[in-house]
Design a protein around this motif. Structure first.
Motif, PDB file in Angstrom:
ATOM      1  N   LEU A  37      10.717   1.076   3.665  1.00 58.53           N
ATOM      2  CA  LEU A  37       9.348   0.843   3.206  1.00 58.53           C
ATOM      3  C   LEU A  37       8.331   1.582   4.069  1.00 58.53           C
ATOM      4  O   LEU A  37       7.318   2.073   3.582  1.00 58.53           O
ATOM      5  CB  LEU A  37       9.033  -0.655   3.206  1.00 58.53           C
ATOM      6  CG  LEU A  37       9.726  -1.496   2.130  1.00 58.53           C
ATOM      7  CD1 LEU A  37       9.496  -2.983   2.376  1.00 58.53           C
ATOM      8  CD2 LEU A  37       9.218  -1.104   0.743  1.00 58.53           C
ATOM      9  N   ARG A  39       9.096   4.273   5.782  1.00 58.27           N
ATOM     10  CA  ARG A  39       9.541   5.673   5.859  1.00 58.27           C
ATOM     11  C   ARG A  39       9.694   6.106   7.312  1.00 58.27           C
ATOM     12  O   ARG A  39       9.358   7.234   7.692  1.00 58.27           O
ATOM     13  CB  ARG A  39       8.566   6.596   5.111  1.00 58.27           C
ATOM     14  CG  ARG A  39       8.495   6.330   3.622  1.00 58.27           C
ATOM     15  CD  ARG A  39       7.669   7.349   2.874  1.00 58.27           C
ATOM     16  NE  ARG A  39       6.240   7.150   3.073  1.00 58.27           N
ATOM     17  CZ  ARG A  39       5.428   8.051   3.600  1.00 58.27           C
ATOM     18  NH1 ARG A  39       5.891   9.224   3.993  1.00 58.27           N
ATOM     19  NH2 ARG A  39       4.142   7.805   3.739  1.00 58.27           N
ATOM     20  N   GLU A 226       6.232  -4.957   0.970  1.00 58.71           N
ATOM     21  CA  GLU A 226       6.436  -4.055  -0.164  1.00 58.71           C
ATOM     22  C   GLU A 226       5.227  -4.018  -1.084  1.00 58.71           C
ATOM     23  O   GLU A 226       4.944  -2.997  -1.724  1.00 58.71           O
ATOM     24  CB  GLU A 226       7.684  -4.473  -0.949  1.00 58.71           C
ATOM     25  CG  GLU A 226       8.108  -3.497  -2.012  1.00 58.71           C
ATOM     26  CD  GLU A 226       9.495  -3.786  -2.561  1.00 58.71           C
ATOM     27  OE1 GLU A 226      10.033  -2.915  -3.277  1.00 58.71           O
ATOM     28  OE2 GLU A 226      10.035  -4.870  -2.284  1.00 58.71           O
ATOM     29  N   SER A 229       0.269  -0.934  -0.163  1.00 60.46           N
ATOM     30  CA  SER A 229       0.396   0.494  -0.461  1.00 60.46           C
ATOM     31  C   SER A 229       1.106   1.187   0.689  1.00 60.46           C
ATOM     32  O   SER A 229       1.198   0.649   1.800  1.00 60.46           O
ATOM     33  CB  SER A 229      -0.992   1.112  -0.656  1.00 60.46           C
ATOM     34  OG  SER A 229      -1.710   1.121   0.574  1.00 60.46           O
ATOM     35  N   ALA A 230       1.601   2.386   0.437  1.00 62.29           N
ATOM     36  CA  ALA A 230       2.326   3.126   1.467  1.00 62.29           C
ATOM     37  C   ALA A 230       1.457   3.333   2.704  1.00 62.29           C
ATOM     38  O   ALA A 230       1.949   3.277   3.836  1.00 62.29           O
ATOM     39  CB  ALA A 230       2.794   4.473   0.908  1.00 62.29           C
ATOM     40  N   GLU A 231       0.161   3.543   2.494  1.00 61.48           N
ATOM     41  CA  GLU A 231      -0.746   3.763   3.626  1.00 61.48           C
ATOM     42  C   GLU A 231      -0.987   2.473   4.405  1.00 61.48           C
ATOM     43  O   GLU A 231      -1.209   2.499   5.622  1.00 61.48           O
ATOM     44  CB  GLU A 231      -2.081   4.321   3.140  1.00 61.48           C
ATOM     45  CG  GLU A 231      -2.009   5.720   2.525  1.00 61.48           C
ATOM     46  CD  GLU A 231      -1.371   5.723   1.138  1.00 61.48           C
ATOM     47  OE1 GLU A 231      -1.387   4.656   0.472  1.00 61.48           O
ATOM     48  OE2 GLU A 231      -0.844   6.779   0.741  1.00 61.48           O
ATOM     49  N   ARG A 233       1.113  -0.053   4.866  1.00 59.42           N
ATOM     50  CA  ARG A 233       2.309  -0.717   5.413  1.00 59.42           C
ATOM     51  C   ARG A 233       2.431  -0.615   6.929  1.00 59.42           C
ATOM     52  O   ARG A 233       3.188  -1.372   7.526  1.00 59.42           O
ATOM     53  CB  ARG A 233       3.574  -0.166   4.734  1.00 59.42           C
ATOM     54  CG  ARG A 233       3.727  -0.680   3.315  1.00 59.42           C
ATOM     55  CD  ARG A 233       4.900  -0.060   2.597  1.00 59.42           C
ATOM     56  NE  ARG A 233       4.913  -0.462   1.200  1.00 59.42           N
ATOM     57  CZ  ARG A 233       5.574   0.156   0.241  1.00 59.42           C
ATOM     58  NH1 ARG A 233       6.307   1.244   0.550  1.00 59.42           N
ATOM     59  NH2 ARG A 233       5.522  -0.275  -1.000  1.00 59.42           N
TER      60      ARG A 233
END
Length: 331
Positions: A37, A39, A226, A229-231, A233
Motif C-alpha cells: 500500500l 509502495r 487502504e 489516497s496513495a499520497e 498513506r
C-alpha cells in the motif's frame, strides 16, 4: 488470457507505522500488505503477533528497520479471554478439543490462582510456536504429530488484572489484562491458569493493546490505510526517532556530525549512557537548511568515558530522502 499484472513502482519510505493487525493475518502478511500500500522499498516488523491475535504491530520502513530490534525486548500488554473447562491441542480455539472437565472453582480460588502467576514465572513454550529446536520451528514438529522436549523459559508477569469472569453456564470464562515481559506466551499462561484451577482452559480471544510506548489508540487498520489516497498513506507514519524513545539525545555540530556518520568516535563531556540518539544539522546543500534549522537523526550510539561511540547509523542518502519525502519527520 490473464491481463498483465501492473508492476508497483517502489519508493523510499522511512518511518514507523503503528498497525492494528487484524485477525487471520500473520505478521508478515500484514507487513507485506502495508508495504504494498505504501509502495515501500524496505520494511520489517518488531516481533510477530499470532494470526489469531489482533492489535498493536509496529511496522518499520526504510531507515527505521535499523532500530527495529530495540523493540523486541519491550514489555507487552494483552487483553485475552480464557475459556475454562476445555483444553485444546493448540491452546486456542483453532485446536481440537483434547479434554473437557467441569468448572467447580470459586471466585476466591480464581483470585488466589491469578496472584500465583504474578512476577517471575517459568513457562514451557507451546509446540504450536515459532521457537526453533535443532533448526526447526516447533510448529513444524507439531504438524508432523511430534512432541519434542522444550526447556522452561523464565518470563515476568508485571500485572495480571481480572477484567470479568463467568464461572457458571455453558461457557465459563475469564477476561484478563496481562502486562508481561518479552517472550511470554499468553496461550501457555491461559492453559496454566486453567490447570491451576483444576479444569483446564484455552484462549478464545487475544488482543495486544500495547508494546513498549505504543498503544492501540495510536494505530491504524489496514482497511483505513487502504481507504486513503496513495499520497495520504504516508501521513500516519511516525518519525524514525520514535523508535529511540527513552534514549539520551545528543546534538552534534556539522563537523562532528560528518565524522560521526563516517563511524568515527567523538569526544565530549557526555555522561556514560548505554542508549543515545544522535542528531545533527541537515546537509548544507539541502534546501531544508534555508527554511529550518531543525536537527535530523543521524543514528544511535552509546557514551562511555567521554566518548560518543556510533551504533546503528543512517546513511547520507537516507537522511536526504527523509528530508525530501517527509520534511516534518526531521523535526
Amino acid at each position: 488470457m490473464h491481463a498483465p499484472r501492473t508492476r508497483v513502482q517502489r519508493r523510499p519510505v522511512h518511518g514507523v507505522l503503528l498497525l492494528d493487525k487484524p485477525l487471520g493475518l500473520s505478521s508478515n502478511q500484514a507487513l507485506q500488505k502495508a508495504k504494498w500500500l505504501l509502495r515501500a522499498e524496505k520494511a520489517g516488523h518488531t516481533g510477530t503477533l499470532d494470526p489469531l491475535a489482533s492489535g498493536v504491530l509496529p511496522l518499520c520502513f526504510g531507515a527505521a528497520t535499523k532500530f527495529s530490534q530495540l523493540h523486541l525486548d519491550a514489555d507487552k500488554t494483552y487483553e485475552t479471554t480464557v475459556r475454562l473447562g476445555v483444553k485444546t491441542s493448540t491452546g486456542d480455539a483453532e485446536g481440537d478439543v483434547i479434554q473437557s472437565r467441569p468448572v467447580e472453582c470459586s471466585v476466591g480460588q480464581v483470585v488466589e490462582v491469578l496472584d500465583r502467576f504474578m512476577g517471575p514465572i517459568e513457562q514451557i513454550p507451546p509446540m504450536h510456536s515459532a521457537l526453533k529446536k535443532d533448526g526447526k520451528a516447533l510448529y513444524e514438529y507439531a504438524r508432523d504429530g511430534e512432541t519434542v522436549e522444550r526447556e522452561p523459559r523464565r518470563v515476568v508477569i508485571h500485572d495480571l488484572e481480572l477484567l470479568d469472569m463467568q464461572l457458571q453456564g455453558d461457557s465459563p470464562e475469564l477476561r484478563l489484562r496481562v502486562r508481561c515481559s518479552k517472550g511470554t506466551y499468553i496461550r501457555t499462561l491461559g492453559e496454566d491458569i486453567g490447570d491451576a484451577l483444576g479444569c483446564g482452559g484455552h484462549l478464545t480471544m487475544l488482543r495486544r493493546t500495547a508494546t513498549g510506548p505504543f498503544d492501540v489508540s495510536q494505530c491504524i487498520g489496514l482497511d483505513a490505510l487502504e481507504a486513503l489516497s496513495a499520497e495520504e498513506r504516508t501521513d500516519p507514519l511516525l518519525p524514525v526517532q520514535t523508535l529511540l524513545q527513552g534514549h539520551e539525545a545528543v546534538t552534534l555540530d556539522a563537523d562532528h556530525a560528518g565524522r560521526f556518520l563516517s563511524g568515527l568516535r567523538r569526544r565530549g563531556d557526555w555522561a556514560d549512557s548505554p542508549r543515545v540518539a544522535v542528531f545533527g544539522p541537515p546537509p548544507a546543500d539541502h534546501p531544508a537548511v534555508a527554511s529550518s534549522l531543525s536537527p535530523v537523526l543521524l543514528g544511535s550510539a552509546h557514551t562511555m568515558a567521554g566518548e560518543l561511540i556510533p551504533g546503528r547509523l543512517l546513511s547520507p542518502i537516507e537522511i536526504q530522502q527523509i528530508l525530501e519525502t517527509s520534511p516534518e519527520l526531521s523535526s
